[in-house]
Design an enzyme around this catalytic site. Structure first.
Site, PDB file in Angstrom:
ATOM      1  N   TYR A 184       0.807  -1.147  -0.031  1.00 22.44           N
ATOM      2  CA  TYR A 184       0.011   0.149  -0.103  1.00 22.44           C
ATOM      3  C   TYR A 184       0.975   1.317   0.026  1.00 22.44           C
ATOM      4  O   TYR A 184       0.714   2.051  -0.711  1.00 22.44           O
ATOM      5  CB  TYR A 184      -0.972   0.104   1.312  1.00 22.44           C
ATOM      6  CG  TYR A 184      -1.501   1.360   1.394  1.00 22.44           C
ATOM      7  CD1 TYR A 184      -2.823   2.060   0.590  1.00 22.44           C
ATOM      8  CD2 TYR A 184      -1.390   2.359   2.198  1.00 22.44           C
ATOM      9  CE1 TYR A 184      -3.410   2.960   0.732  1.00 22.44           C
ATOM     10  CE2 TYR A 184      -1.780   3.451   2.498  1.00 22.44           C
ATOM     11  CZ  TYR A 184      -2.784   3.796   1.710  1.00 22.44           C
ATOM     12  OH  TYR A 184      -3.500   5.116   1.824  1.00 22.44           O
ATOM     13  N   LYS A 188       1.312   4.108  -2.954  1.00 24.23           N
ATOM     14  CA  LYS A 188       1.264   5.749  -2.667  1.00 24.23           C
ATOM     15  C   LYS A 188       2.103   6.420  -2.995  1.00 24.23           C
ATOM     16  O   LYS A 188       2.184   7.441  -3.494  1.00 24.23           O
ATOM     17  CB  LYS A 188       0.698   5.967  -1.216  1.00 24.23           C
ATOM     18  CG  LYS A 188      -0.707   5.347  -0.773  1.00 24.23           C
ATOM     19  CD  LYS A 188      -1.620   5.826  -1.544  1.00 24.23           C
ATOM     20  CE  LYS A 188      -2.195   7.292  -1.255  1.00 24.23           C
ATOM     21  NZ  LYS A 188      -3.387   7.631  -2.053  1.00 24.23           N
TER      22      LYS A 188
END
Length: 330
Positions: A184, A188
């Site tokens: 994750y 980002k």
């Protein structure tokens, strides 16, 4: 010799007194919940047309009803948008029914907490495919609308989680040693590198479109005001979490950097807006780029790989906007 006229001073940015934006149109991905909802609600209060890009029509409808109840007369709409399904994004942009777009806020995202590693039907790791590749491909399809709008903006939402991560250009999709939280954070980080590489490319062709990077800091549901039916905060929860306000904030405040990036005439491309207090809470301000965000070779490799994985290439020129305007009769 006559003195030079005084230079106009830009008033300090006030998160509670936003400039009016009638006649402008904004798209917020993931605008039906979380931080994206509050970005949409605050932008709707300026008189602009706000479009919520969301997979779930029922949730988008509930968000629109909530915004209209707080902003009488708000012009808020929904367009179906599935960032994990890259082949569908062109149709989603056509469904906007617009011939110009003043800003898009790349806000939507998915975070998985536990294995196993999940893939989209195209075979891409789900978080990387949604958070980065989906917004990359969406930018490609939105380019004609944005190019047709002088001074348009592409606002990309990063994350504080990316500050301690590094991208592996040889394993962008976490094929080896998959760890959800790391995957994750890297997705980002990829978004953030994309935003800055996009700015460099926009400047190289003399585009007036700006690419601005934001991160919301620390945002908790327990500090976020209620917006039933999709978020209800009890009085007990609010009181028990008040000490946390010294460190982090609610999602309504976490929306402030993106809202400023859309509306503030003083914002410049290639900058990062973040909360004032240690990048975690408070009013938004320009923050120095983290060292690894200035890694232009990695950003260029990421761009090339993203083009290959999505079969798109976000390109801006005066001609693209003209073609879309001639081909749109609305």
């Amino acid at each position: 010799m006559p003195s030079a006229p005084p230079v106009p001073q830009t008033p300090p940015w006030d998160v509670h007194r936003l400039p009016r934006a009638e006649g402008r149109a904004f798209l917020v991905t993931g605008g039906n919940a979380g931080i994206g909802y509050f970005v949409a609600e605050q932008l709707a209060g300026t008189g602009a047309t706000v479009v919520l890009g969301s997979r779930d029509g029922a949730k988008a409808g509930a968000a629109i009803a909530s915004i209209v109840s707080r902003v009488p007369g708000a012009d808020v709409r929904h367009v179906p948008l599935d960032l994990a399904d890259h082949a569908s994004l062109g149709a989603s942009v056509d469904a906007l029914g617009l011939d110009r777009l003043d800003a898009v806020v790349h806000n939507a995202g998915v975070a998985l907490d536990h294995p196993p590693r999940r893939e989209t039907r195209d075979g891409h790791e789900l978080m990387f495919a949604t958070n980065h590749l989906g917004h990359f491909a969406l930018t490609h399809h939105l380019a004609p609308l944005l190019a047709a709008t002088p001074g348009s903006r592409i606002v990309t939402t990063g994350s504080f989680a990316a500050k301690s991560e590094r991208l592996d250009p040889d394993d962008l999709q976490s094929t080896h040693d998959y760890r959800p939280k790391r995957a994750y954070a890297r997705s980002k980080l990829a978004q953030m590198l994309f935003a800055l590489e996009l700015d460099r490319r926009l400047r190289a062709v003399g585009s007036t479109t700006l690419s601005v990077l934001v991160h919301p800091g620390g945002a908790l549901d327990s500090l976020t005001p209620s917006r039933p039916p999709f978020h209800v905060r009890t009085t007990g929860t609010r009181l028990s979490r008040l000490p946390l306000r010294l460190v982090v904030q609610g999602k309504d405040s976490a929306a402030w950097p993106a809202v400023r990036a859309v509306l503030d005439p003083g914002v410049r491309g290639g900058r990062m807006l973040a909360p004032r207090a240690f990048g975690l809470r408070g009013a938004p301000r320009t923050e120095p780029l983290w060292n690894h965000l200035t890694d232009t070779p990695t950003a260029a490799r990421l761009w090339a790989a993203s083009c290959d994985l999505t079969s798109t290439d976000p390109t801006f020129s005066s001609g693209t906007g003209a073609r879309r305007r001639r081909g749109t009769a609305r």
